[in-house]
Structure formats: C-alpha cells, structure tokens
Scaffold this motif. Structure first.
Motif, PDB file in Angstrom:
ATOM      1  N   THR A  68       3.072 -19.073  -2.164  1.00  0.00           N
ATOM      2  CA  THR A  68       3.192 -19.797  -3.438  1.00  0.00           C
ATOM      3  C   THR A  68       1.835 -20.195  -4.002  1.00  0.00           C
ATOM      4  OG1 THR A  68       3.364 -21.987  -2.394  1.00  0.00           O
ATOM      5  CG2 THR A  68       5.427 -20.765  -2.752  1.00  0.00           C
ATOM      6  N   SER A  69       0.795 -20.039  -3.224  1.00  0.00           N
ATOM      7  CA  SER A  69      -0.552 -20.443  -3.639  1.00  0.00           C
ATOM      8  C   SER A  69      -1.040 -19.559  -4.789  1.00  0.00           C
ATOM      9  CB  SER A  69      -1.507 -20.317  -2.449  1.00  0.00           C
ATOM     10  OG  SER A  69      -2.820 -20.587  -2.845  1.00  0.00           O
ATOM     11  N   PRO A  70      -1.695 -20.159  -5.778  1.00  0.00           N
ATOM     12  CA  PRO A  70      -2.175 -19.381  -6.929  1.00  0.00           C
ATOM     13  C   PRO A  70      -3.138 -18.251  -6.561  1.00  0.00           C
ATOM     14  CG  PRO A  70      -2.479 -21.733  -7.297  1.00  0.00           C
ATOM     15  CD  PRO A  70      -1.998 -21.573  -5.902  1.00  0.00           C
ATOM     16  N   ASP A  71      -3.849 -18.397  -5.442  1.00  0.00           N
ATOM     17  CA  ASP A  71      -4.796 -17.354  -5.047  1.00  0.00           C
ATOM     18  C   ASP A  71      -4.162 -16.288  -4.136  1.00  0.00           C
ATOM     19  OD1 ASP A  71      -4.571 -19.212  -3.009  1.00  0.00           O
ATOM     20  OD2 ASP A  71      -6.651 -19.013  -2.357  1.00  0.00           O
ATOM     21  N   HIS A  72      -2.876 -16.395  -3.860  1.00  0.00           N
ATOM     22  CA  HIS A  72      -2.170 -15.391  -3.070  1.00  0.00           C
ATOM     23  C   HIS A  72      -1.640 -14.304  -4.003  1.00  0.00           C
ATOM     24  CE1 HIS A  72       0.846 -13.578  -0.424  1.00  0.00           C
ATOM     25  NE2 HIS A  72       0.185 -14.132   0.579  1.00  0.00           N
ATOM     26  N   LYS A  73      -1.524 -13.079  -3.501  1.00  0.00           N
ATOM     27  CA  LYS A  73      -1.044 -11.975  -4.349  1.00  0.00           C
ATOM     28  C   LYS A  73       0.366 -12.219  -4.895  1.00  0.00           C
ATOM     29  CE  LYS A  73       0.789  -9.131  -0.609  1.00  0.00           C
ATOM     30  NZ  LYS A  73       0.755  -7.865   0.085  1.00  0.00           N
ATOM     31  N   LEU A  74       1.125 -13.090  -4.230  1.00  0.00           N
ATOM     32  CA  LEU A  74       2.474 -13.435  -4.693  1.00  0.00           C
ATOM     33  C   LEU A  74       2.519 -14.771  -5.427  1.00  0.00           C
ATOM     34  CD1 LEU A  74       4.406 -12.400  -1.470  1.00  0.00           C
ATOM     35  CD2 LEU A  74       4.414 -11.189  -3.654  1.00  0.00           C
ATOM     36  N   GLY A  75       1.369 -15.365  -5.624  1.00  0.00           N
ATOM     37  CA  GLY A  75       1.289 -16.702  -6.201  1.00  0.00           C
ATOM     38  C   GLY A  75       1.918 -16.863  -7.575  1.00  0.00           C
ATOM     39  N   ASN A  76       1.968 -15.814  -8.337  1.00  0.00           N
ATOM     40  CA  ASN A  76       2.573 -15.909  -9.673  1.00  0.00           C
ATOM     41  C   ASN A  76       4.017 -15.410  -9.673  1.00  0.00           C
ATOM     42  OD1 ASN A  76       2.036 -13.216  -9.322  1.00  0.00           O
ATOM     43  ND2 ASN A  76       1.154 -12.895 -11.352  1.00  0.00           N
ATOM     44  N   THR A  77       4.618 -15.314  -8.474  1.00  0.00           N
ATOM     45  CA  THR A  77       6.018 -14.911  -8.357  1.00  0.00           C
ATOM     46  C   THR A  77       6.829 -16.059  -7.746  1.00  0.00           C
ATOM     47  OG1 THR A  77       5.939 -14.058  -6.085  1.00  0.00           O
ATOM     48  CG2 THR A  77       5.228 -12.549  -7.842  1.00  0.00           C
ATOM     49  N   ASP A  78       8.107 -15.843  -7.654  1.00  0.00           N
ATOM     50  CA  ASP A  78       8.994 -16.811  -6.995  1.00  0.00           C
ATOM     51  C   ASP A  78       9.445 -16.289  -5.635  1.00  0.00           C
ATOM     52  OD1 ASP A  78       8.946 -18.823  -8.913  1.00  0.00           O
ATOM     53  OD2 ASP A  78      10.504 -17.848 -10.110  1.00  0.00           O
ATOM     54  N   PHE A  79       8.607 -15.473  -5.012  1.00  0.00           N
ATOM     55  CA  PHE A  79       8.952 -14.850  -3.736  1.00  0.00           C
ATOM     56  C   PHE A  79       9.471 -15.860  -2.714  1.00  0.00           C
ATOM     57  CE2 PHE A  79       7.612 -13.771   0.619  1.00  0.00           C
ATOM     58  CZ  PHE A  79       8.345 -12.609   0.826  1.00  0.00           C
ATOM     59  N   PHE A  80       8.729 -16.909  -2.449  1.00  0.00           N
ATOM     60  CA  PHE A  80       9.123 -17.901  -1.451  1.00  0.00           C
ATOM     61  C   PHE A  80      10.475 -18.523  -1.805  1.00  0.00           C
ATOM     62  CE2 PHE A  80       9.256 -22.388  -0.159  1.00  0.00           C
ATOM     63  CZ  PHE A  80       9.151 -22.261   1.218  1.00  0.00           C
ATOM     64  N   TYR A  81      10.602 -18.968  -3.038  1.00  0.00           N
ATOM     65  CA  TYR A  81      11.818 -19.666  -3.457  1.00  0.00           C
ATOM     66  C   TYR A  81      13.029 -18.734  -3.489  1.00  0.00           C
ATOM     67  CZ  TYR A  81       8.352 -23.114  -4.588  1.00  0.00           C
ATOM     68  OH  TYR A  81       7.311 -24.001  -4.488  1.00  0.00           O
ATOM     69  N   GLU A  82      12.834 -17.528  -3.987  1.00  0.00           N
ATOM     70  CA  GLU A  82      13.952 -16.591  -4.079  1.00  0.00           C
ATOM     71  C   GLU A  82      14.380 -16.075  -2.705  1.00  0.00           C
ATOM     72  OE1 GLU A  82      13.360 -13.566  -7.054  1.00  0.00           O
ATOM     73  OE2 GLU A  82      13.034 -15.060  -8.623  1.00  0.00           O
ATOM     74  N   THR A  83      13.419 -15.786  -1.839  1.00  0.00           N
ATOM     75  CA  THR A  83      13.802 -15.273  -0.519  1.00  0.00           C
ATOM     76  C   THR A  83      14.407 -16.369   0.353  1.00  0.00           C
ATOM     77  OG1 THR A  83      11.514 -15.499   0.285  1.00  0.00           O
ATOM     78  CG2 THR A  83      12.217 -13.307  -0.495  1.00  0.00           C
ATOM     79  N   THR A  84      13.935 -17.594   0.241  1.00  0.00           N
ATOM     80  CA  THR A  84      14.583 -18.662   1.016  1.00  0.00           C
ATOM     81  C   THR A  84      16.011 -18.860   0.517  1.00  0.00           C
ATOM     82  OG1 THR A  84      13.625 -20.415  -0.377  1.00  0.00           O
ATOM     83  CG2 THR A  84      12.473 -19.901   1.677  1.00  0.00           C
ATOM     84  N   GLN A  85      16.202 -18.766  -0.790  1.00  0.00           N
ATOM     85  CA  GLN A  85      17.560 -18.910  -1.324  1.00  0.00           C
ATOM     86  C   GLN A  85      18.449 -17.746  -0.883  1.00  0.00           C
ATOM     87  OE1 GLN A  85      18.510 -21.841  -2.805  1.00  0.00           O
ATOM     88  NE2 GLN A  85      20.509 -20.982  -2.341  1.00  0.00           N
ATOM     89  N   MET A  86      17.878 -16.559  -0.809  1.00  0.00           N
ATOM     90  CA  MET A  86      18.640 -15.409  -0.312  1.00  0.00           C
ATOM     91  C   MET A  86      19.136 -15.673   1.114  1.00  0.00           C
ATOM     92  SD  MET A  86      16.439 -12.058  -1.325  1.00  0.00           S
ATOM     93  CE  MET A  86      15.687 -11.901  -2.924  1.00  0.00           C
ATOM     94  N   ILE A  87      18.272 -16.233   1.927  1.00  0.00           N
ATOM     95  CA  ILE A  87      18.622 -16.536   3.322  1.00  0.00           C
ATOM     96  C   ILE A  87      19.760 -17.550   3.358  1.00  0.00           C
ATOM     97  CG2 ILE A  87      17.779 -17.609   5.456  1.00  0.00           C
ATOM     98  CD1 ILE A  87      14.981 -16.279   4.659  1.00  0.00           C
ATOM     99  N   PHE A  88      19.619 -18.628   2.614  1.00  0.00           N
ATOM    100  CA  PHE A  88      20.685 -19.641   2.580  1.00  0.00           C
ATOM    101  C   PHE A  88      21.981 -19.064   2.015  1.00  0.00           C
ATOM    102  CE2 PHE A  88      17.087 -22.832   2.426  1.00  0.00           C
ATOM    103  CZ  PHE A  88      17.332 -23.371   3.684  1.00  0.00           C
ATOM    104  N   ASN A  89      21.888 -18.237   0.985  1.00  0.00           N
ATOM    105  CA  ASN A  89      23.080 -17.663   0.354  1.00  0.00           C
ATOM    106  C   ASN A  89      23.844 -16.724   1.285  1.00  0.00           C
ATOM    107  OD1 ASN A  89      22.810 -19.058  -2.013  1.00  0.00           O
ATOM    108  ND2 ASN A  89      21.840 -17.382  -3.124  1.00  0.00           N
ATOM    109  N   GLU A  90      23.162 -16.142   2.234  1.00  0.00           N
ATOM    110  CA  GLU A  90      23.860 -15.286   3.199  1.00  0.00           C
ATOM    111  C   GLU A  90      24.925 -16.098   3.939  1.00  0.00           C
ATOM    112  OE1 GLU A  90      23.863 -11.980   3.993  1.00  0.00           O
ATOM    113  OE2 GLU A  90      22.563 -11.647   2.269  1.00  0.00           O
ATOM    114  N   VAL A  91      24.667 -17.370   4.146  1.00  0.00           N
ATOM    115  CA  VAL A  91      25.638 -18.244   4.818  1.00  0.00           C
ATOM    116  C   VAL A  91      26.576 -18.871   3.792  1.00  0.00           C
ATOM    117  CG1 VAL A  91      25.927 -20.332   6.220  1.00  0.00           C
ATOM    118  CG2 VAL A  91      24.051 -18.759   6.708  1.00  0.00           C
TER     119      VAL A  91
END
Length: 158
Positions: A68-91
């Motif tokens: 989620t850090s601005p200097d990370h290649k994924l920093g301008n995405t919702d990767f962390f938030y979307e993938t954690t939600q995907m994990i929770f949604n599996e249950v």
C-alpha cells in the motif's frame, strides 16, 4: 549422550530451522509477487496463491501491507484491500472451508487503517457459526491476539 554430540545436534537443528525460516520467507515473497502480477494483469488469482497470501507472521504481514506504500509498485492500486477482501469473501460469501482458519489468522493482524474492515469481516464469520469459531481458535497461536482474543472472551470460548 555425550555433551559434544548434544551440542552438535542442537546446532544442526538451529541451522536447519534458520534455513526453513529463510525458505519460507522466499516462498512468501515469490507468492506475493505472483499474486501481484496476476492482479495487475487483471487475471484471476487462484485459490492456492490467495491462501498463501495470508501471512504466517508479522514479517510476512509487513511485506503484504507494504504494497500500500506510495513507493511500492502496487502503491497506487487496491491490491492489499482487494485481496484481503477476496480471502474473507471465500468464507463469508462462498462458505469455502479451506479459507476458514486463514481468514481468522488474517483477522488477527487487524490494526491501523484496515482494522475496521478486518474486524467487520471477523464479526461476519463469527455470526455464521459461533461454535465453529470457538472450536477453530482453540490452541492456535493467534487466539491470544486481538481482535481474536476479544471475541473469544466475548463469546465465552473455552
């Protein structure tokens, strides 16, 4: 047993443990990179990769959250938030029991800006089956971490 042999066996075990820890970190990094590549190319992240995104410890969680850090290649995405939600949604949505313990483990990392969402998902999981929650956390290392500990006490889990 000879004292020198005992020391040698202990040192060998420690070296092997250190090797395993290092290998686990490499495996986590590889899996995180694989998941992020699939994510940025809008490809479906397979369950096996999604499951391995759930951190085993705070070092792995730090790597995951750093996306989620601005200097990370994924920093301008919702990767962390979307993938954690995907994990929770599996249950929560799919009732996928393969993700049940992993979701609880993920929720145990609730802190900071994402805590509210993690706790909300944890509450939904608990509401689905309180007894399963109580049975599932029994003996798990994360059962002493909040919010798992809080809900364990709230639900009178033994």
């Amino acid at each position: 047993m000879n004292f020198k042999i005992l020391i040698l066996i202990t040192l060998l075990k420690l070296g092997f443990s250190t090797e395993l820890i290092a290998q686990n970190q490499i495996d986590y990094d590889d899996n995180l990179n694989q998941a992020s590549e699939l994510y940025v190319t809008d490809k479906k992240i397979p369950e096996s990769i999604l499951l391995k995104l759930v951190p085993e410890n705070y070092d792995e969680f730090d790597k995951y959250y750093r996306t989620t850090s601005p200097d990370h290649k994924l920093g301008n995405t919702d990767f962390f938030y979307e993938t954690t939600q995907m994990i929770f949604n599996e249950v929560i949505s799919k009732n996928n029991s393969d993700f049940y313990l992993s979701s609880l483990k993920l929720a145990s990392f609730a802190d900071g800006e994402y805590a509210e969402n993690f706790i909300h998902n944890l509450e939904l999981i608990i509401e689905m089956d309180e007894q399963k929650f109580c049975k599932s956390i029994n003996g798990k290392e994360y059962s002493n971490q909040n919010p798992i500990k809080y809900y364990s006490e709230l639900k009178n889990c033994e």
